[in-house]
Design a protein around this motif. Sequence first.
Motif, PDB file in Angstrom:
ATOM      1  N   ASN A   1       0.288  18.746  -3.749  1.00  0.00           N
ATOM      2  CA  ASN A   1       0.493  20.140  -4.153  1.00  0.00           C
ATOM      3  C   ASN A   1       1.951  20.408  -4.507  1.00  0.00           C
ATOM      4  O   ASN A   1       2.249  21.103  -5.482  1.00  0.00           O
ATOM      5  CB  ASN A   1       0.032  21.106  -3.056  1.00  0.00           C
ATOM      6  N   VAL A   2       2.869  19.863  -3.715  1.00  0.00           N
ATOM      7  CA  VAL A   2       4.297  20.027  -3.996  1.00  0.00           C
ATOM      8  C   VAL A   2       4.640  19.370  -5.329  1.00  0.00           C
ATOM      9  O   VAL A   2       5.337  19.962  -6.164  1.00  0.00           O
ATOM     10  CB  VAL A   2       5.167  19.455  -2.846  1.00  0.00           C
ATOM     11  N   LEU A   3       4.150  18.166  -5.553  1.00  0.00           N
ATOM     12  CA  LEU A   3       4.428  17.452  -6.796  1.00  0.00           C
ATOM     13  C   LEU A   3       3.842  18.196  -7.998  1.00  0.00           C
ATOM     14  O   LEU A   3       4.511  18.362  -9.024  1.00  0.00           O
ATOM     15  CB  LEU A   3       3.878  16.027  -6.725  1.00  0.00           C
ATOM     16  N   LEU A   4       2.609  18.676  -7.880  1.00  0.00           N
ATOM     17  CA  LEU A   4       1.979  19.443  -8.956  1.00  0.00           C
ATOM     18  C   LEU A   4       2.785  20.707  -9.247  1.00  0.00           C
ATOM     19  O   LEU A   4       3.082  21.017 -10.404  1.00  0.00           O
ATOM     20  CB  LEU A   4       0.533  19.794  -8.592  1.00  0.00           C
ATOM     21  N   SER A   5       3.170  21.425  -8.218  1.00  0.00           N
ATOM     22  CA  SER A   5       3.946  22.661  -8.388  1.00  0.00           C
ATOM     23  C   SER A   5       5.308  22.375  -9.006  1.00  0.00           C
ATOM     24  O   SER A   5       5.743  23.066  -9.948  1.00  0.00           O
ATOM     25  CB  SER A   5       4.142  23.360  -7.041  1.00  0.00           C
ATOM     26  N   LEU A   6       5.994  21.365  -8.496  1.00  0.00           N
ATOM     27  CA  LEU A   6       7.312  20.996  -9.003  1.00  0.00           C
ATOM     28  C   LEU A   6       7.249  20.625 -10.482  1.00  0.00           C
ATOM     29  O   LEU A   6       8.060  21.104 -11.291  1.00  0.00           O
ATOM     30  CB  LEU A   6       7.887  19.837  -8.178  1.00  0.00           C
ATOM     31  N   MET A   7       6.290  19.811 -10.843  1.00  0.00           N
ATOM     32  CA  MET A   7       6.187  19.381 -12.238  1.00  0.00           C
ATOM     33  C   MET A   7       5.804  20.541 -13.149  1.00  0.00           C
ATOM     34  O   MET A   7       6.304  20.654 -14.267  1.00  0.00           O
ATOM     35  CB  MET A   7       5.232  18.204 -12.356  1.00  0.00           C
ATOM     36  N   PHE A   8       4.922  21.414 -12.664  1.00  0.00           N
ATOM     37  CA  PHE A   8       4.531  22.583 -13.455  1.00  0.00           C
ATOM     38  C   PHE A   8       5.730  23.500 -13.683  1.00  0.00           C
ATOM     39  O   PHE A   8       5.966  23.973 -14.801  1.00  0.00           O
ATOM     40  CB  PHE A   8       3.390  23.342 -12.753  1.00  0.00           C
ATOM     41  N   ILE A   9       6.514  23.730 -12.639  1.00  0.00           N
ATOM     42  CA  ILE A   9       7.698  24.591 -12.740  1.00  0.00           C
ATOM     43  C   ILE A   9       8.735  23.963 -13.680  1.00  0.00           C
ATOM     44  O   ILE A   9       9.293  24.646 -14.554  1.00  0.00           O
ATOM     45  CB  ILE A   9       8.305  24.861 -11.345  1.00  0.00           C
ATOM     46  N   MET A  10       8.975  22.666 -13.513  1.00  0.00           N
ATOM     47  CA  MET A  10       9.950  21.982 -14.371  1.00  0.00           C
ATOM     48  C   MET A  10       9.542  22.040 -15.844  1.00  0.00           C
ATOM     49  O   MET A  10      10.367  22.303 -16.721  1.00  0.00           O
ATOM     50  CB  MET A  10      10.118  20.528 -13.935  1.00  0.00           C
ATOM     51  N   LEU A  11       8.260  21.796 -16.115  1.00  0.00           N
ATOM     52  CA  LEU A  11       7.781  21.830 -17.499  1.00  0.00           C
ATOM     53  C   LEU A  11       7.877  23.244 -18.065  1.00  0.00           C
ATOM     54  O   LEU A  11       8.308  23.437 -19.200  1.00  0.00           O
ATOM     55  CB  LEU A  11       6.339  21.318 -17.582  1.00  0.00           C
TER      56      LEU A  11
ATOM     57  N   ASN B   1       0.841  -1.190   0.000  1.00  0.00           N
ATOM     58  CA  ASN B   1       0.000   0.000   0.000  1.00  0.00           C
ATOM     59  C   ASN B   1       0.879   1.245   0.000  1.00  0.00           C
ATOM     60  O   ASN B   1       1.928   1.273   0.650  1.00  0.00           O
ATOM     61  CB  ASN B   1      -0.913   0.033   1.226  1.00  0.00           C
ATOM     62  N   LEU B   2       0.441   2.254  -0.702  1.00  0.00           N
ATOM     63  CA  LEU B   2       1.143   3.530  -0.713  1.00  0.00           C
ATOM     64  C   LEU B   2       0.971   4.176   0.654  1.00  0.00           C
ATOM     65  O   LEU B   2      -0.143   4.233   1.169  1.00  0.00           O
ATOM     66  CB  LEU B   2       0.553   4.433  -1.806  1.00  0.00           C
ATOM     67  N   PRO B   3       2.050   4.628   1.277  1.00  0.00           N
ATOM     68  CA  PRO B   3       1.919   5.262   2.597  1.00  0.00           C
ATOM     69  C   PRO B   3       0.952   6.450   2.552  1.00  0.00           C
ATOM     70  O   PRO B   3       0.907   7.187   1.568  1.00  0.00           O
ATOM     71  CB  PRO B   3       3.345   5.740   2.904  1.00  0.00           C
ATOM     72  N   LYS B   4       0.189   6.615   3.617  1.00  0.00           N
ATOM     73  CA  LYS B   4      -0.796   7.696   3.682  1.00  0.00           C
ATOM     74  C   LYS B   4      -0.156   9.061   3.485  1.00  0.00           C
ATOM     75  O   LYS B   4      -0.756   9.951   2.898  1.00  0.00           O
ATOM     76  CB  LYS B   4      -1.552   7.661   5.017  1.00  0.00           C
ATOM     77  N   SER B   5       1.071   9.222   3.984  1.00  0.00           N
ATOM     78  CA  SER B   5       1.745  10.522   3.852  1.00  0.00           C
ATOM     79  C   SER B   5       1.933  10.913   2.390  1.00  0.00           C
ATOM     80  O   SER B   5       1.911  12.093   2.050  1.00  0.00           O
ATOM     81  CB  SER B   5       3.089  10.498   4.572  1.00  0.00           C
ATOM     82  N   PHE B   6       2.121   9.932   1.500  1.00  0.00           N
ATOM     83  CA  PHE B   6       2.280  10.205   0.071  1.00  0.00           C
ATOM     84  C   PHE B   6       0.995  10.779  -0.522  1.00  0.00           C
ATOM     85  O   PHE B   6       1.035  11.518  -1.488  1.00  0.00           O
ATOM     86  CB  PHE B   6       2.629   8.925  -0.696  1.00  0.00           C
ATOM     87  N   ARG B   7      -0.136  10.384   0.040  1.00  0.00           N
ATOM     88  CA  ARG B   7      -1.443  10.787  -0.495  1.00  0.00           C
ATOM     89  C   ARG B   7      -1.948  12.103   0.080  1.00  0.00           C
ATOM     90  O   ARG B   7      -3.043  12.535  -0.244  1.00  0.00           O
ATOM     91  CB  ARG B   7      -2.464   9.685  -0.254  1.00  0.00           C
ATOM     92  N   SER B   8      -1.147  12.757   0.896  1.00  0.00           N
ATOM     93  CA  SER B   8      -1.586  14.010   1.513  1.00  0.00           C
ATOM     94  C   SER B   8      -1.665  15.126   0.470  1.00  0.00           C
ATOM     95  O   SER B   8      -0.965  15.099  -0.547  1.00  0.00           O
ATOM     96  CB  SER B   8      -0.620  14.418   2.634  1.00  0.00           C
ATOM     97  N   ASN B   9      -2.518  16.097   0.743  1.00  0.00           N
ATOM     98  CA  ASN B   9      -2.631  17.235  -0.168  1.00  0.00           C
ATOM     99  C   ASN B   9      -1.322  17.999  -0.271  1.00  0.00           C
ATOM    100  O   ASN B   9      -1.003  18.547  -1.317  1.00  0.00           O
ATOM    101  CB  ASN B   9      -3.773  18.167   0.265  1.00  0.00           C
ATOM    102  N   THR B  10      -0.568  18.034   0.807  1.00  0.00           N
ATOM    103  CA  THR B  10       0.723  18.728   0.778  1.00  0.00           C
ATOM    104  C   THR B  10       1.649  18.087  -0.247  1.00  0.00           C
ATOM    105  O   THR B  10       2.240  18.785  -1.084  1.00  0.00           O
ATOM    106  CB  THR B  10       1.384  18.711   2.178  1.00  0.00           C
ATOM    107  N   VAL B  11       1.777  16.780  -0.211  1.00  0.00           N
ATOM    108  CA  VAL B  11       2.646  16.073  -1.161  1.00  0.00           C
ATOM    109  C   VAL B  11       2.128  16.269  -2.588  1.00  0.00           C
ATOM    110  O   VAL B  11       2.897  16.560  -3.504  1.00  0.00           O
ATOM    111  CB  VAL B  11       2.743  14.570  -0.808  1.00  0.00           C
TER     112      VAL B  11
END
Length: 161
Positions: A91-101, A79-89
Motif C-alpha cells: 500500500n505504501v509503495l502503491l501510494s508513493l508511486m501514485f503520488i510521484m507520478l 527469497n524476498l523477505p515476508k515483510s516486503f510482501r505485506s499489504n502495508t508495504v
Amino acid sequence: MKKNTNKNKKSHMNWSWIFMILFITLSILDIRFGILGFICMTVPMYHAIKGRGKVHCSHYCPRGSLLGKFLNNISLQNNLPKSFRSNTVKNVLLSLMFIMLTISLIHAGLDIKKIGFSIFRFMMASLLVGIIMGVIFKPRSWCQVCPMGHATGLIDKQIKK
C-alpha cells in the motif's frame, strides 16, 4: 466437449519482454514515445475490471517477462523477505508511486515531451528497482510488490464482493 479454458490460455511471458525493450528504445529515440508507458499502467486495470484478476501479471507483463528472462543467471536467488510482501508495504509503495507520478504529470503540464519523459522516468525507475531486487532476490521479486499487480488485486477483490 467443453474445453478447459485455464489449460488453453497461453502465456506470452516468453516474448512479451520485447515490448519493454521496444518501449525503452523508442523513448530514447523520441521521448514522446514515453507516453506508451500508459499502456503498461492501463492494461492490467482493464483485465482486473473485466474480472480477469491478475492475469496480466502471469500472462502478459513485459517487465515481469524481462526480469524473468534476463536475471536468472545473475540472480542470487534469495527469497524476498515476508515483510516486503505485506499489504502495508504494498500500500505504501502503491501510494508513493501514485503520488510521484501525479506530481510529475502536474509539473509536465500539457507539454507532450514532458509528459513522455515523466512516464519514461517512472517506468525506468520501477524497472531499475525491479532489476536490483531481481539480482538480490529471485528474478521476479518485483512482481511480488509491484504496485500495478497490487492495484489489480485490490480491484479483483472489490469485483468479487
